[in-house]
Structure formats: C-alpha cells, structure tokens
Write a protein that holds these residues in place. Structure first.
Motif, short mmCIF file in Angstrom:
data_model
loop_
_atom_site.label_atom_id
_atom_site.label_comp_id
_atom_site.label_asym_id
_atom_site.label_seq_id
_atom_site.Cartn_x
_atom_site.Cartn_y
_atom_site.Cartn_z
N ASN A 36 0.80 -1.23 0.00
CA ASN A 36 0.00 0.00 0.00
C ASN A 36 0.83 1.28 0.00
O ASN A 36 0.48 2.28 0.63
N HIS A 37 1.94 1.25 -0.72
CA HIS A 37 2.71 2.48 -0.93
C HIS A 37 2.60 2.95 -2.38
O HIS A 37 3.32 3.87 -2.79
N GLY A 38 1.73 2.32 -3.13
CA GLY A 38 1.52 2.74 -4.51
C GLY A 38 2.72 2.45 -5.39
O GLY A 38 3.63 1.70 -5.03
N MET A 39 2.71 3.06 -6.56
CA MET A 39 3.83 2.88 -7.49
C MET A 39 5.13 3.42 -6.91
O MET A 39 6.22 2.97 -7.27
N SER A 40 5.03 4.37 -5.99
CA SER A 40 6.22 4.99 -5.41
C SER A 40 7.08 4.00 -4.64
O SER A 40 8.27 4.25 -4.43
N TYR A 41 6.49 2.89 -4.22
CA TYR A 41 7.26 1.86 -3.51
C TYR A 41 8.45 1.41 -4.34
O TYR A 41 9.53 1.13 -3.80
N PHE A 42 8.27 1.34 -5.64
CA PHE A 42 9.33 0.84 -6.51
C PHE A 42 10.43 1.87 -6.74
O PHE A 42 11.48 1.54 -7.29
N GLY A 43 10.21 3.10 -6.32
CA GLY A 43 11.22 4.13 -6.47
C GLY A 43 12.17 4.25 -5.30
O GLY A 43 13.07 5.10 -5.32
N VAL A 44 11.98 3.41 -4.28
CA VAL A 44 12.84 3.50 -3.09
C VAL A 44 13.63 2.22 -2.86
O VAL A 44 14.23 2.04 -1.79
N HIS A 45 13.66 1.33 -3.85
CA HIS A 45 14.44 0.10 -3.76
C HIS A 45 15.36 0.01 -4.97
O HIS A 45 14.93 0.24 -6.11
N TRP A 46 16.61 -0.31 -4.73
CA TRP A 46 17.59 -0.25 -5.81
C TRP A 46 17.27 -1.22 -6.94
O TRP A 46 17.57 -0.96 -8.10
N GLN A 47 16.62 -2.36 -6.61
CA GLN A 47 16.32 -3.34 -7.67
C GLN A 47 15.32 -2.79 -8.69
O GLN A 47 15.34 -3.19 -9.86
N THR A 48 14.45 -1.91 -8.25
CA THR A 48 13.37 -1.44 -9.13
C THR A 48 13.48 0.05 -9.48
O THR A 48 12.64 0.55 -10.23
N LEU A 49 14.48 0.72 -8.94
CA LEU A 49 14.58 2.17 -9.18
C LEU A 49 14.72 2.50 -10.67
O LEU A 49 14.06 3.42 -11.17
#
Length: 212
Positions: A36-49
C-alpha cells in the motif's frame, strides 16, 4: 500540429513505458502490490529504481509530446501546452522525492502526487469537453475517476489497494487521451480582418475547382 497517427502513437508509447516499467518492477518485487505504498514503492528500492524511473520518464516524455502536438487542434493551445509541461515536471518531481526520506520530502512527494492527479483530471475533463462530450470518452473518464477515488481512499492507510487505484486511474487517463485526441478537429482558417483577405481554399474545394 502533429498528425493524428503521431499523437496516438505517442500516447501508446507513453503508456507502454509506464506499464512496461511497472510490470518489470512487480516482477522484481511483487510485494509492492500489497504494501500500500503505490507505485512509489518501486522508487525507493535499488532493484526497481531504474525501471520505475525509466517508465515514468518515458510516460512524461511521450504523453507531454502528444498533448503539445495536439494543442493546435484545441480552442486553447497555449494552455494545453502549459498543462503538458506541468505534467512532465510533476512526474519528474515524484521520482526525485522518495517518500522514505520522511519529513518535508515525504510531504512534497504526496503534494506532487496529488497535484498530478488533479492535473490529469482537469486534462481529461477538458479533452472530453473539446471532443463534444463523446460518450466513449466520458466512459473512459469515469474509469479514471473511479481509480482516483479508490486511490484517495487508501492513500493515507497502512493497508489497502493504493497501487490498484493508481493503475486504474492512469489506465483511464490513457484511454481518455487515446479516444479524445484523434477526435479534436483542426482549427478552421478564417480571414484576417486587417487584410480583408479570404481563407485559402482546401484542394478540391469548389473555390479551387472553379479557378482551374
């Protein structure tokens, strides 16, 4: 003024970037669908940045270009071009303000996201209106609005369907663009009062034929 096919192609490219990047992110970190952090969740992990940033950058580039190219077909081209520029700036701002930094950065991220949603809603309303209330365009706008309501319900909660609402909202917005932009009629040439001249006749029109 861009061609209809060119504008439609840019809309498709923008959405391919957005949802393609999102698909890669979900594949790499599927838990992002449930936190439940939305799409922004993927912007704070190096694997998905990288796929996250590339997807949003592509969406910003192609969608704003489609809007700018279609602007000349609308009653207010300068206004639509400004909105297109704002769309790209807001998306860039979201990428550059990871919510995990907390404090002012987190609230800036939330504010940019809220501003982007409002901008996209206003854009959709204007485009549907300029398309003379096209029924299919209205239906796609309702999809967008429903996704926005779903996202708004869960945005401040710890658990929920935030990313699902965001994805539905973005899909609805893309469908509105794809439907309405090709329906915008090109501006009709008018005579200049100062020159007293008449608008140029299109090839094959009666005025042109009579002169041949």
């Amino acid at each position: 003024m861009g061609t209809v096919s060119g504008v439609a192609g840019d809309v498709a490219k923008g959405q391919a970037c957005l949802f393609g990047g999102l698909g890669v992110c979900v594949t790499l970190r599927p838990e992002g669908l449930a936190v439940n952090h939305g799409m922004s969740y993927f912007g704070v992990h190096w694997q998905t940045l990288l796929p996250y940033a590339a997807g949003l950058a592509g969406a910003a580039l192609f969608t704003s270009r489609a809007l700018r190219d279609a602007a000349a077909r609308t009653p207010h081209p300068a206004h639509l071009r400004r909105m297109a520029g704002s769309f790209a700036v807001l998306l860039a701002g979201i990428v550059l303000t990871p919510y995990t930094l907390g404090g002012a950065v987190d609230w800036a991220h939330r504010g940019l996201g809220a501003a982007l949603f409002v901008l996209q809603l206003l854009l959709a309303v204007r485009l549907v209106a300029w398309a003379r209330g096209d029924a299919v365009g209205v239906a796609f706008f309702l999809v967008q609005l429903g996704g926005g309501v779903l996202a708004a319900v869960y945005v401040l909660q710890t658990e929920g369907l935030l990313i699902h609402g965001e994805a539905t909202f973005q899909l609805g917005f893309a469908l509105v663009l794809a439907r309405t932009l090709p329906l915008l009629a090109p501006p009709v040439a008018t005579a200049s009062p100062a020159s007293g001249g008449a608008p140029a006749a299109a090839p094959g029109s009666p005025a042109t034929v009579s002169c041949q």
